[in-house]
Design an enzyme around this catalytic site. Structure first.
Site, PDB file in Angstrom:
ATOM      1  N   GLU A 424       0.824  -1.215   0.000  1.00  0.00           N
ATOM      2  CA  GLU A 424       0.000   0.000   0.000  1.00  0.00           C
ATOM      3  C   GLU A 424       0.854   1.259   0.000  1.00  0.00           C
ATOM      4  O   GLU A 424       0.602   2.212   0.756  1.00  0.00           O
ATOM      5  CB  GLU A 424      -0.950   0.004   1.208  1.00  0.00           C
ATOM      6  CG  GLU A 424      -1.923  -1.147   1.183  1.00  0.00           C
ATOM      7  CD  GLU A 424      -2.978  -1.095   2.291  1.00  0.00           C
ATOM      8  OE1 GLU A 424      -2.908  -0.211   3.155  1.00  0.00           O
ATOM      9  OE2 GLU A 424      -3.872  -1.953   2.274  1.00  0.00           O
ATOM     10  N   GLU A 500      -4.063  -9.095   0.575  1.00  0.00           N
ATOM     11  CA  GLU A 500      -4.453  -8.839   1.967  1.00  0.00           C
ATOM     12  C   GLU A 500      -5.968  -8.868   2.005  1.00  0.00           C
ATOM     13  O   GLU A 500      -6.619  -8.166   1.223  1.00  0.00           O
ATOM     14  CB  GLU A 500      -3.903  -7.480   2.408  1.00  0.00           C
ATOM     15  CG  GLU A 500      -3.781  -7.355   3.909  1.00  0.00           C
ATOM     16  CD  GLU A 500      -3.072  -6.057   4.306  1.00  0.00           C
ATOM     17  OE1 GLU A 500      -1.909  -5.861   3.922  1.00  0.00           O
ATOM     18  OE2 GLU A 500      -3.703  -5.261   5.005  1.00  0.00           O
TER      19      GLU A 500
END
Ligand code: GAL
Length: 812
Positions: A424, A500
Site C-alpha cells: 500500500e 491482503e
C-alpha cells in the site's frame, strides 16, 4: 542459504558452530552482552566501563518489558490509507511500549588468532534500528533498515580480544505497528579463508523437472581463482544422489547443472528438502565447505489458469503475519515460531506473507521444513511517507542494497514462491510511483529471475489508470472485493491475488448483542464481538473473500489480515486507551484460537473435520433473551438442541454470504444448560456432535502444555494454556481470576499473555488475569537438562502443577 550439521560447543560463553575445522568457524554472539538505554557518547571505545549496564542475551527486545504507556509514540495523524481526513490522537499505534530512543549493546569476545589468508565477517540478521557498529573503537559499518540482514568484513579490525559496540536508534513516528527494539535477531562471526565461497554466494534453482529427472542449477560465487569445486547433492536421508566436479569458473562464478533422478518434489504437503555440499579446493587443498538446503519444485503463474505448484493448480490459503511473537516481543525464538506454524497448519493454512518487511531466517527455515509457501515482502513505504520517519527517509540511498540483501540471503528457500516490493505504498499515485514499481521489480528479476513480484495495492483505481498495476508480475489487491472483477478486466496478467484480505475484528470469547453486521463498531469495554460480523470501512468479512476464492477461477488465493494478533494498531480502538494491540488476528496475541480460527479451518483443513459452536453458554442475566448460535463446520447441515429441545436443522445456502459458509440459528433464546449441535453428512446421516455447557463457579486450574519435552538449550519454550473449570469439569468461559506463576527446577518463567488487547499487565511479571477464561504461560528451558515444574495458583482455586522435561541436544 542455511548450513546444517552444526557441532555446538560452549566456548567462552559463545556458541561456536564448527563446519570443518580446516575451513570455517561460526561464532554466535549470544551471551555476555551489556546493554543500556540512552546515548552513551564513549560507549564505542573498548575501554568504556559498562560494568553497571544490564547483562542480556541476544536476540533481545529491550522494549517488551514495558511498562505500557499511552504517551509513548503518541501519533497525531490522519491515517490516509484508512480513509481518514482529520488528524486525531492515536495512542497505542506502535504498542505503547518503550521502544523509542537510543540504546547501546556491547560485547567483549575472544577469538582464535587470525592467520594470514583468513577473513572474518560480522553478520546481523536484523537490528532495530539504524545500527551503527564499532569494533575495538573503530566504526565498521552501519545499516538503516531494521528488518534487513547485513554483514561487514572485519578482518582488518578484529584481534584475539575484542569489544563490539552497537548503537541503535528508534525514531518516534517511524512505524505503523510495534517494530520491537534492539538486537532482536542473531549476531554472528564467521571466520573463513579469503579464498572461499562468498557470503550468500550460492544460488540454487531447479529449472527442469519431470517425474524421472530434475535439473538442479547451482551457481557459486567465489573469492580468488584457480579453483576446483566439488558439489554433492544429498537427499533427506543423507544419501548422495548427485555429484559434480568442475574447474570452469566464469569470472568469479561456477555454474553447475546437476541431475537428480526421480526427484521428491517440495510442497506444503510434502516438504521434502535436499542439501548441497559445496567444497572449494585450490591445488588440492580444501579452502571452503558449505551446506545449503533447497527444494525441488516448480511454480507457475499463468493467465486464466492461475497459480500451480508442481503442475497442480491451487489457491493460496494464506495469512499475513507481523514479526512480533506476542509476549516475548520481537526477540526471535524458534520454538515460538514453530508453535505459530503448528497452529496455522492445523487450520489448513498453507502460505505466509511477511507483512510488511523481510522475514526472519528462522521463519523461512521452518516454512521449508513444515511446508508453507512464502510471500516475502520488503517495505511498507517507498519514497512517499506514511509516517513522518518511515523508510522514505532511506528509500533513495538504500533501496537497492536492501533488496539485494533480501534476495541473496533468502533465495534458496523453496518456501518462497513470490516477492513483494511493497505494501500500500502511497507511491501508487503518480508517474514516479510507476517508475519506482518497475525499478524495484527489475532488481528482483535481475537477482532472481525465478520468482514473480507483487505489490499489495489499496489504490486500485489509481493503479488501473497509471499503469502501476499492469506492470506488476502479480497484481495484488488489498481488500476492495468490489473491484476484483474490474481489476481482472483491466489488468493484463489474467489473474488477481488477494494479497491482503478480511481485516475482520474480534476479541476471543467476547460476544455482543444484538448480533449484526457492523463497520468499525466500538463498545465501552474496547472489545469487538466474536460473532465475526465486524470489520473496518476499508475491509470486509471472511465470507466475502470466500465467495471470490470459490467462484472466480482467476483469483489465485488470499492472505488474511492476520494469522495472529500483534502489538500495535488497535483498530477500531486506535484512539482509545488502553487498547494497545490488534483485534484482527484469527488467533489472539497469546496464540489462542478465536472463533474465526474454526471458520477458516472448516474450509482450509480438508483432511480433518471441524465442528465448532459459538458463543459460550454462560449468560447469566440474559435468560430468555435472543442469543444466536453459530456453528463453523465443514458439514453442510446440522441440527441444534438447547437443553434437548431442537432448534431446527440449518443448511448452508446462498441467501447471504454468511449463510453460504456458516450455520446460524438467529432466534435462540438463552436458557442455562446445554447447547448441542449434531452434524449430518451429505446423505443425511448423523456424523458428529458437539456440546457446550453452562459452567458453574471457577473451582480448579487446568494446565495444558503444548509440549512436555524441551531441548536443554536455554531458549526452548513450552506454551502452557491455562484455564479454570467448575466442580464438574466444565470450562469457565468468562473467568477473570488473577493467577500467579512460578517455575522451579531446570527452567524459568518467561512470560504470560491472555490475549486481552486492553490489558496493561506486563508480560514478564509472573502474574496475570485470565481473559475469557484463559491465558498462556511460557516456560523456558535452562541449558542444563532436567525437570522443571510450573505451579499456578489463584485465590480460592485448586492449585495446579505440571512437570516438563528438558533433554540435552548434541545438534540442532
Ligand atoms: C491494511 C494495511 C495493514 C493493516 C491493515 C489493517 O491496509 O496494509 O498493514 O494496516 O490495513 O486493516
Amino acid at each position: 542459504m542455511r548450513n546444517l550439521q552444526f557441532i555446538f560447543v560452549a566456548l567462552f560463553g559463545f556458541i561456536v558452530t564448527s563446519f570443518n575445522a580446516q575451513t570455517r568457524t561460526e561464532i554466535e554472539l549470544k551471551e555476555g552482552w551489556k546493554f543500556a538505554k540512552g546515548n552513551h557518547e564513549n560507549a564505542y571505545q573498548s575501554a568504556f566501563n559498562d560494568s553497571k549496564w544490564q547483562t542480556v542475551t541476544v536476540p533481545h527486545d529491550w522494549a517488551i518489558y514495558g511498562p505500557f504507556d499511552q504517551e509513548i509514540d503518541k501519533q497525531i495523524v490522519a491515517i490516509e490509507q484508512n480513509g481518514e481526513k482529520i488528524a486525531t490522537e492515536k495512542t497505542g499505534r506502535t504498542g505503547a511500549l518503550p521502544y523509542i530512543g537510543e540504546a547501546w549493546y556491547r560485547n567483549n569476545f575472544s577469538m582464535p588468532q587470525i592467520k594470514p589468508g583468513q577473513k572474518v565477517l560480522l553478520t546481523f540478521d536484523g537490528a532495530m534500528s539504524e545500527p551503527r557498529i564499532y569494533l575495538n573503537g573503530k566504526k565498521v559499518g552501519e545499516w538503516n533498515y531494521g528488518y534487513n540482514y547485513f554483514y561487514f568484513d572485519i578482518t582488518d579490525v578484529v584481534t584475539t580480544s575484542n569489544t563490539l559496540a552497537v548503537k541503535l536508534t528508534n525514531r518516534e513516528l517511524s512505524s505503523r505497528w510495534y517494530p520491537g527494539a534492539g538486537l532482536y535477531r542473531k549476531v554472528k562471526i564467521i571466520i573463513k579463508n579469503e579464498e572461499s565461497i562468498k557470503h550468500w554466494g550460492t544460488y540454487i534453482t531447479t529449472p527442469f523437472i519431470t517425474q524421472d529427472l530434475a535439473k538442479v542449477n547451482i551457481k557459486t560465487k567465489v573469492s580468488g581463482n584457480q579453483f576446483k569445486l566439488i558439489t554433492k547433492i544429498k537427499d533427506a536421508s543423507g544419501n548422495v544422489v548427485s555429484a559434480d566436479t568442475t574447474t570452469t569458473c566464469f569470472g568469479n562464478e561456477f555454474d553447475q547443472n546437476m541431475a537428480v533422478k526421480n526427484p521428491n518434489l517440495w510442497s506444503p504437503e510434502t516438504p521434502y528438502l535436499y542439501t548441497t555440499i559445496s567444497q572449494l579446493y585450490s591445488n588440492d587443498s580444501l579452502k571452503d565447505e558449505i551446506t545449503t538446503t533447497f527444494g525441488i519444485r516448480e511454480i507457475k503463474y499463468e493467465a486464466n489458469k492461475g497459480f500451480s505448484l508442481n503442475g497442480n493448480i491451487r489457491k493460496f490459503k494464506g495469512v499475513c503475519l507481523h514479526h512480533d511473537l506476542g509476549p516475548i516481543g520481537t526477540a526471535i525464538n524458534k520454538a515460538a515460531l514453530r508453535r505459530q506454524l503448528t497452529i496455522l497448519k492445523d487450520m489448513g493454512c498453507d502460505a505466509i506473507r511477511s507483512s510488511h518487511n523481510m522475514p526472519s531466517l528462522e521463519q523461512l527455515e521452518l516454512c521449508d521444513e513444515m511446508g508453507f509457501m512464502f510471500l516475502a515482502e520488503s517495505f511498507d513505504e517507498w519514497a512517499k511517507p506514511k509516517v513522518d520517519n518511515g523508510y522514505h527517509l532511506f528509500f533513495e540511498t538504500d533501496v537497492e542494497k536492501d533488496l539485494v540483501n533480501l534476495i541473496h540471503a533468502t533465495r534458496n528457500h523453496p518456501s518462497i514462491v513470490m516477492w513483494s516490493s511493497g505494501n500500500e505504498v502511497p507511491d501508487q499515485w503518480g508517474a514516479d510511483g510507476v517508475k519506482r514499481a518497475k525499478r524495484l521489480q527489475d532488481i528482483f528479476h535481475r537477482e532472481d529471475p525465478t520468482r514473480p513480484v507483487t505489490v499489495g495495492m489499496d489504490q486500485v483505481k489509481a493503479t488501473m489508470e497509471s499503469g502501476f498495476g499492469a506492470l506488476l508480475d502479480i497484481p495484488g489487491l488489498n481488500y476492495r472485493v468490489h473491484l476484483y472483477e474490474e481489476a481482472f478486466e483491466k489488468f493484463p496478467q489474467g489473474f488477481i491475488l488477494g494479497s491482503e484480505t478480511a481485516s475482520t475484528v474480534s476479541s476471543r470469547g467476547i460476544y455482543k448483542f444484538p448480533v449484526e453486521k457492523a463497520v468499525s463498531k466500538q463498545y465501552d469495554d474496547f472489545q469487538s464481538s466474536s460473532y465475526d460480523l465486524e470489520y473496518c470501512s476499508w475491509s470486509n468479512l471472511p465470507d466475502d473473500d470466500f465467495i471470490l476464492q470459490d467462484d472466480k477461477p482467476w483469483v489465485i488465493g488470499e492472505f488474511v489480515w492476520t494469522g495472529f494478533d500483534y502489538l500495535g494498531e488497535p483498530t477500531p480502538y486506535d484512539e482509545q486507551w488502553p487498547s494497545r494491540s490488534s483485534y484482527f488476528g484469527i488467533n489472539d496475541l497469546a496464540g489462542l484460537p478465536k472463533d474465526r480460527f474454526y471458520l477458516y479451518r472448516s474450509r482450509w483443513n480438508t483432511s480433518d473435520n471441524t465442528l465448532h459452536i459459538l458463543p459460550h453458554w454462560n449468560w447469566e442475566g440474559r435468560e430468555g433473551e435472543t442469543t444466536p448460535v453459530f456453528v463453523y463446520t465443514n458439514y453442510k447441515s446440522a441440527e441444534l438442541f438447547v437443553n434437548g429441545k431442537s432448534m431446527g436443522v440449518q443448511k448452508k445456502n446462498n441467501d447471504t454470504p454468511q449463510n453460504r459458509y456458516r450455520l446460524m440459528w438467529m432466534d435462540v433464546k438463552y436458557q442455562p444448560g446445554t447447547v448441542k449441535v449434531v452434524a449430518f453428512d451429505d446423505e443425511g446421516n448423523m456424523v458428529a456432535e458437539k456440546e457446550v455447557r453452562t459452567a458453574g463457579k471457577p473451582y480448579k486450574i487446568i494446565l495444558e502444555p503444548d509440549r512436555t519435552i524441551l531441548k536443554a538449550n536455554g531458549e526452548d519454550l513450552a506454551f502452557v494454556t491455562i484455564s479454570v473449570v467448575d466442580k464438574e469439569g466444565n470450562v469457565c468461559p468468562t473467568a477473570t481470576n488473577q493467577l500467579k506463576f512460578s517455575v522451579t527446577g531446570k527452567g524459568r518463567y518467561r512470560a504470560a499473555c491472555n490475549g486481552d488487547a486492553t490489558s496493561l499487565e506486563q508480560f514478564h511479571l509472573p502474574t496475570m488475569k485470565l481473559f475469557s477464561g484463559k491465558l498462556v504461560v511460557l516456560v523456558q528451558s535452562d541449558k542444563e537438562a532436567g525437570d522443571m515444574r510450573l505451579t499456578v495458583t489463584g485465590k480460592g482455586l485448586k492449585t495446579a502443577n505440571v512437570i516438563l522435561k528438558s533433554e540435552k541436544i548434541e545438534s540442532e
